[in-house]
Design a protein around this motif. Structure first.
Motif, PDB file in Angstrom:
ATOM      1  N   TYR A 265      49.914  42.464  45.768  1.00 49.31           N
ATOM      2  CA  TYR A 265      49.660  42.993  47.108  1.00 49.31           C
ATOM      3  C   TYR A 265      49.405  44.499  47.067  1.00 49.31           C
ATOM      4  O   TYR A 265      48.609  45.028  47.852  1.00 49.31           O
ATOM      5  CB  TYR A 265      50.851  42.699  48.020  1.00 49.31           C
ATOM      6  CG  TYR A 265      50.859  41.313  48.612  1.00 49.31           C
ATOM      7  CD1 TYR A 265      51.230  41.109  49.927  1.00 49.31           C
ATOM      8  CD2 TYR A 265      50.497  40.203  47.860  1.00 49.31           C
ATOM      9  CE1 TYR A 265      51.263  39.835  50.488  1.00 49.31           C
ATOM     10  CE2 TYR A 265      50.516  38.926  48.395  1.00 49.31           C
ATOM     11  CZ  TYR A 265      50.895  38.746  49.706  1.00 49.31           C
ATOM     12  OH  TYR A 265      50.906  37.490  50.250  1.00 49.31           O
TER      13      TYR A 265
ATOM     14  N   THR B 116      45.871  45.158  46.158  1.00 46.47           N
ATOM     15  CA  THR B 116      44.997  44.933  47.313  1.00 46.47           C
ATOM     16  C   THR B 116      45.021  46.122  48.269  1.00 46.47           C
ATOM     17  O   THR B 116      43.975  46.591  48.731  1.00 46.47           O
ATOM     18  CB  THR B 116      45.452  43.663  48.068  1.00 46.47           C
ATOM     19  OG1 THR B 116      45.434  42.564  47.175  1.00 46.47           O
ATOM     20  CG2 THR B 116      44.524  43.380  49.234  1.00 46.47           C
TER      21      THR B 116
ATOM     22  N   VAL C  28      41.707  48.354  46.450  1.00 45.00           N
ATOM     23  CA  VAL C  28      40.513  47.725  47.033  1.00 45.00           C
ATOM     24  C   VAL C  28      39.649  48.693  47.838  1.00 45.00           C
ATOM     25  O   VAL C  28      38.420  48.646  47.737  1.00 45.00           O
ATOM     26  CB  VAL C  28      40.906  46.495  47.880  1.00 45.00           C
ATOM     27  CG1 VAL C  28      39.730  46.025  48.737  1.00 45.00           C
ATOM     28  CG2 VAL C  28      41.351  45.355  46.975  1.00 45.00           C
TER      29      VAL C  28
ATOM     30  N   THR D 212      36.793  40.607  51.923  1.00 50.40           N
ATOM     31  CA  THR D 212      37.903  39.988  51.196  1.00 50.40           C
ATOM     32  C   THR D 212      39.107  39.769  52.096  1.00 50.40           C
ATOM     33  O   THR D 212      39.785  38.736  51.992  1.00 50.40           O
ATOM     34  CB  THR D 212      38.307  40.851  49.982  1.00 50.40           C
ATOM     35  OG1 THR D 212      38.550  42.205  50.399  1.00 50.40           O
ATOM     36  CG2 THR D 212      37.219  40.841  48.925  1.00 50.40           C
TER      37      THR D 212
ATOM     38  N   TYR E 146      40.676  36.122  52.853  1.00 44.94           N
ATOM     39  CA  TYR E 146      42.097  35.834  52.616  1.00 44.94           C
ATOM     40  C   TYR E 146      42.726  35.197  53.845  1.00 44.94           C
ATOM     41  O   TYR E 146      43.466  34.205  53.731  1.00 44.94           O
ATOM     42  CB  TYR E 146      42.829  37.121  52.243  1.00 44.94           C
ATOM     43  CG  TYR E 146      44.297  36.929  51.984  1.00 44.94           C
ATOM     44  CD1 TYR E 146      44.753  36.412  50.781  1.00 44.94           C
ATOM     45  CD2 TYR E 146      45.242  37.271  52.954  1.00 44.94           C
ATOM     46  CE1 TYR E 146      46.108  36.233  50.539  1.00 44.94           C
ATOM     47  CE2 TYR E 146      46.591  37.093  52.726  1.00 44.94           C
ATOM     48  CZ  TYR E 146      47.021  36.578  51.518  1.00 44.94           C
ATOM     49  OH  TYR E 146      48.360  36.399  51.287  1.00 44.94           O
TER      50      TYR E 146
ATOM     51  N   TYR F 291      47.503  34.115  43.441  1.00 39.23           N
ATOM     52  CA  TYR F 291      47.198  35.505  43.801  1.00 39.23           C
ATOM     53  C   TYR F 291      46.794  36.320  42.583  1.00 39.23           C
ATOM     54  O   TYR F 291      46.158  37.365  42.710  1.00 39.23           O
ATOM     55  CB  TYR F 291      48.385  36.171  44.509  1.00 39.23           C
ATOM     56  CG  TYR F 291      47.944  37.292  45.420  1.00 39.23           C
ATOM     57  CD1 TYR F 291      47.692  37.059  46.762  1.00 39.23           C
ATOM     58  CD2 TYR F 291      47.716  38.575  44.928  1.00 39.23           C
ATOM     59  CE1 TYR F 291      47.245  38.071  47.592  1.00 39.23           C
ATOM     60  CE2 TYR F 291      47.271  39.598  45.751  1.00 39.23           C
ATOM     61  CZ  TYR F 291      47.038  39.334  47.078  1.00 39.23           C
ATOM     62  OH  TYR F 291      46.575  40.333  47.883  1.00 39.23           O
TER      63      TYR F 291
ATOM     64  N   VAL G 294      43.176  37.455  42.207  1.00 36.29           N
ATOM     65  CA  VAL G 294      42.645  38.591  42.962  1.00 36.29           C
ATOM     66  C   VAL G 294      42.425  39.822  42.084  1.00 36.29           C
ATOM     67  O   VAL G 294      41.316  40.380  42.049  1.00 36.29           O
ATOM     68  CB  VAL G 294      43.554  38.912  44.162  1.00 36.29           C
ATOM     69  CG1 VAL G 294      43.206  40.266  44.773  1.00 36.29           C
ATOM     70  CG2 VAL G 294      43.438  37.816  45.211  1.00 36.29           C
TER      71      VAL G 294
ATOM     72  N   PHE H 276      39.972  35.840  46.882  1.00 36.40           N
ATOM     73  CA  PHE H 276      40.844  36.126  48.020  1.00 36.40           C
ATOM     74  C   PHE H 276      41.042  34.879  48.878  1.00 36.40           C
ATOM     75  O   PHE H 276      42.144  34.634  49.384  1.00 36.40           O
ATOM     76  CB  PHE H 276      40.280  37.271  48.851  1.00 36.40           C
ATOM     77  CG  PHE H 276      40.698  38.635  48.396  1.00 36.40           C
ATOM     78  CD1 PHE H 276      41.746  39.300  49.000  1.00 36.40           C
ATOM     79  CD2 PHE H 276      40.037  39.253  47.347  1.00 36.40           C
ATOM     80  CE1 PHE H 276      42.143  40.566  48.584  1.00 36.40           C
ATOM     81  CE2 PHE H 276      40.418  40.523  46.913  1.00 36.40           C
ATOM     82  CZ  PHE H 276      41.475  41.177  47.523  1.00 36.40           C
TER      83      PHE H 276
END
Length: 413
Positions: A238, A241, A245, A262, A266, A296, A299, A316
Motif C-alpha cells: 500500500y 501505491t 505511483v 489504476t 482497484y 497485491y 501491483v 490493480f
C-alpha cells in the motif's frame, strides 16, 4: 447464501455507509481548501497526521468500551464526536485568529478518535444483528458499502463544495455522522452487558482489558499469522501505491492518467470481489483468503513495466478482487471465532496493527527508494507482499481461519 434484508441489518448498513462517506469525504475537503490556498500543504499534512493520531488512540479504547458497554453505545458516542469535530474544523479553516490552526488540529484529532472508535464497534455489532450463517454475506454487503463510499464520497463532497461552498460540504459530513449515530440498531447482547456491568466496574482497568484482548488474540494462531500478513502487505504494498505511483504516473503518462486509471481499476476489482464472496464459500477458506491477499504483490511488479499501461491496470484490478477475497472471510472468521465479550478488543488489535504501522511504511518508502533505487524497492515490495501470506499459510489453523476442526465442502450457494 443471501444477504439478510432485515430491518436491523438495513439500519446497520445505512449507519456504516454514512460513517464511511464521512470518513472518505473529509480528507478530500481538506485537500480542496488546500488547493484554494485556505491552508498550506504543511497545515494539511499536520491535520491529517493529527487525525491519524486520534484514530490510533481511539481504536483500542473503543474496542475496550465496546466490549464493556456494547458496540451500539460506542457507535453513538464516537459518531457524535465526529459530528462535533466539524464546527471545530470550520473554525480552524476559516477563522482569522492566530490560534485557529490549533482549533483545526483539535478538530482533526477529535474526528480521528470518532473514526477509530467506530471501526471495532461496527465490526462487533454485525453478529448481534445477523445470524451466523448470514455473516459472510453481511460482511460482503458492508464491504461493498466501503468501496462505493470511497468512490462516491469524494465525488459528492466535491460537487457540494463547488456548488454550495466548503462550509456546506463540511456540514453534510456532520449530517452523515448524525446518521451514523442515530440509525444503527441496538445489539442483542446489550441487556446482558447492562446486567453485568455494575459487578465489573470496580475492577475496570484499561490496561487489563487491553491485555485480556491480546491474550484472547494469542489463543488463535490463525489470527496472529493473518494479521502479520495483512500488516506486511499494507505497510509495503500500500505504501508503494501511495508514494511511488504519482511519480511513475507523471513519467509514463505525463500526468495523473496512470494514477487515476489504476485507482479506479482497484476499486472496481474490489467491488467485484465483494460481490463474488457474497455467495462463494471455498473449502479452504483461510488459505483462499491469504492467496487473495498475496495478489497485491502483483501491483509493485506491474509498476516495473508501467510503460505498458494495461499491465498495472490489470494488476490493480486483480489486487482489488483479491483484497476482498481476504477481507470478507477474515472479518467473518473473527466474528465467529472470538467470544462476543472480547470481539471488539480483538477487532481493535486488527485495525491498530494493520493500519497503525502504515504510516511507518509511508515515511520510509521515499528514502528507501532514494537509497536503493525505485525498481529495487518495487521488486522487494512485490516479493514481501507475496511471501507474507504464504508464510502465514504455514500456520496450520490458517487453513480455515479456525481452531476448530472443519469438515465438509462448500461451493457457491
Amino acid at each position: 447464501m443471501k444477504v439478510s434484508l432485515s430491518v436491523p441489518f438495513l439500519r446497520l448498513w445505512i449507519g456504516s455507509t454514512a460513517s464511511g462517506l464521512a470518513t472518505w469525504a473529509l480528507p478530500f475537503v481538506l485537500g480542496l481548501v488546500t488547493v484554494k490556498g485556505t491552508i498550506t500543504a504543511t497545515e494539511l499534512g499536520i491535520a491529517l497526521a493529527a487525525r491519524t493520531v486520534g484514530f490510533l488512540i481511539a481504536v483500542p479504547v473503543g474496542g475496550i468500551l465496546s466490549d464493556r458497554m456494547g458496540p451500539r453505545r460506542v457507535i453513538l458516542v464516537s459518531s457524535l464526536a465526529g459530528m462535533a469535530s466539524v464546527p471545530l474544523i470550520i473554525a480552524g479553516l476559516f477563522g482569522s485568529e492566530p490560534w485557529t490552526s490549533v482549533i483545526l488540529l483539535l478538530g482533526a484529532i477529535v474526528v480521528g478518535m470518532g473514526q477509530g472508535a467506530c471501526r471495532p464497534a461496527y465490526q462487533a455489532i454485525v453478529p448481534e444483528v445477523v445470524s451466523i450463517d448470514g455473516l459472510q454475506a453481511a460482511n460482503a454487503a458492508m464491504s461493498i458499502s466501503v468501496r462505493v463510499t470511497s468512490l462516491a464520497g469524494p465525488a459528492a463532497v466535491s460537487f457540494l463544495a463547488i456548488v454550495l461552498g466548503t462550509e456546506a460540504a463540511l456540514s453534510a459530513i456532520a449530517v452523515l455522522w448524525l446518521v451514523s449515530a442515530t440509525i444503527p440498531p441496538q445489539g442483542k447482547s446489550q441487556q446482558t452487558r447492562d446486567a453485568s456491568q455494575s459487578l465489573e466496574r470496580a475492577t475496570f482497568s484499561f490496561f487489563h482489558e487491553f491485555l485480556a484482548g491480546a491474550q484472547e488474540a494469542k489463543r488463535h494462531p490463525w489470527f496472529i499469522a493473518g494479521l502479520a500478513a495483512l500488516t506486511t502487505v499494507i505497510a509495503t504494498g500500500y505504501s508503494v501505491t501511495a508514494v511511488l505511483v504519482p511519480g511513475i504516473s507523471q513519467e509514463v503518462s505525463g500526468g495523473a492518467t496512470l494514477m487515476t486509471a489504476t485507482a479506479t481499476a482497484y476499486m472496481i476489482g474490489a467491488l467485484a470481489g465483494a460481490v463474488l464472496v457474497t455467495r462463494w464459500r471455498p473449502v479452504n477458506t483461510g488459505w483462499t483468503a491469504l492467496v487473495g491477499l498475496s495478489l497485491y504483490g502483483l501491483v509493485p511488479f506491474s509498476l516495473l513495466i508501467a510503460d505498458y499501461i494495461a499491465v498495472p491496470i490489470t494488476a490493480f484490478f486483480v489486487a482489488g478482487v483479491g483484497i476482498e477475497i481476504f477481507n470478507v472471510p477474515w472479518f467473518t472468521a473473527i466474528q465467529k471465532e472470538i467470544p462476543r465479550d472480547r470481539l471488539s478488543r480483538v477487532s481493535s488489535l486488527d485495525f491498530l496493527f494493520s493500519y497503525g504501522l502504515a504510516p511507518a511504511g509511508l515515511s520510509l518508502m521515499t528514502p528507501l527508494a532514494s537509497a536503493f533505487g525505485r525498481d529495487a524497492i518495487l521488486a522487494a515490495s512485490g516479493v514481501i507482499c507475496l511471501a507474507g501470506p504464504v508464510l502465514a499459510m504455514c500456520v496450520r489453523t490458517t487453513r480455515h481461519f479456525s481452531t476448530r476442526k472443519v469438515s465438509g465442502s462448500h461451493g457457491v450457494s
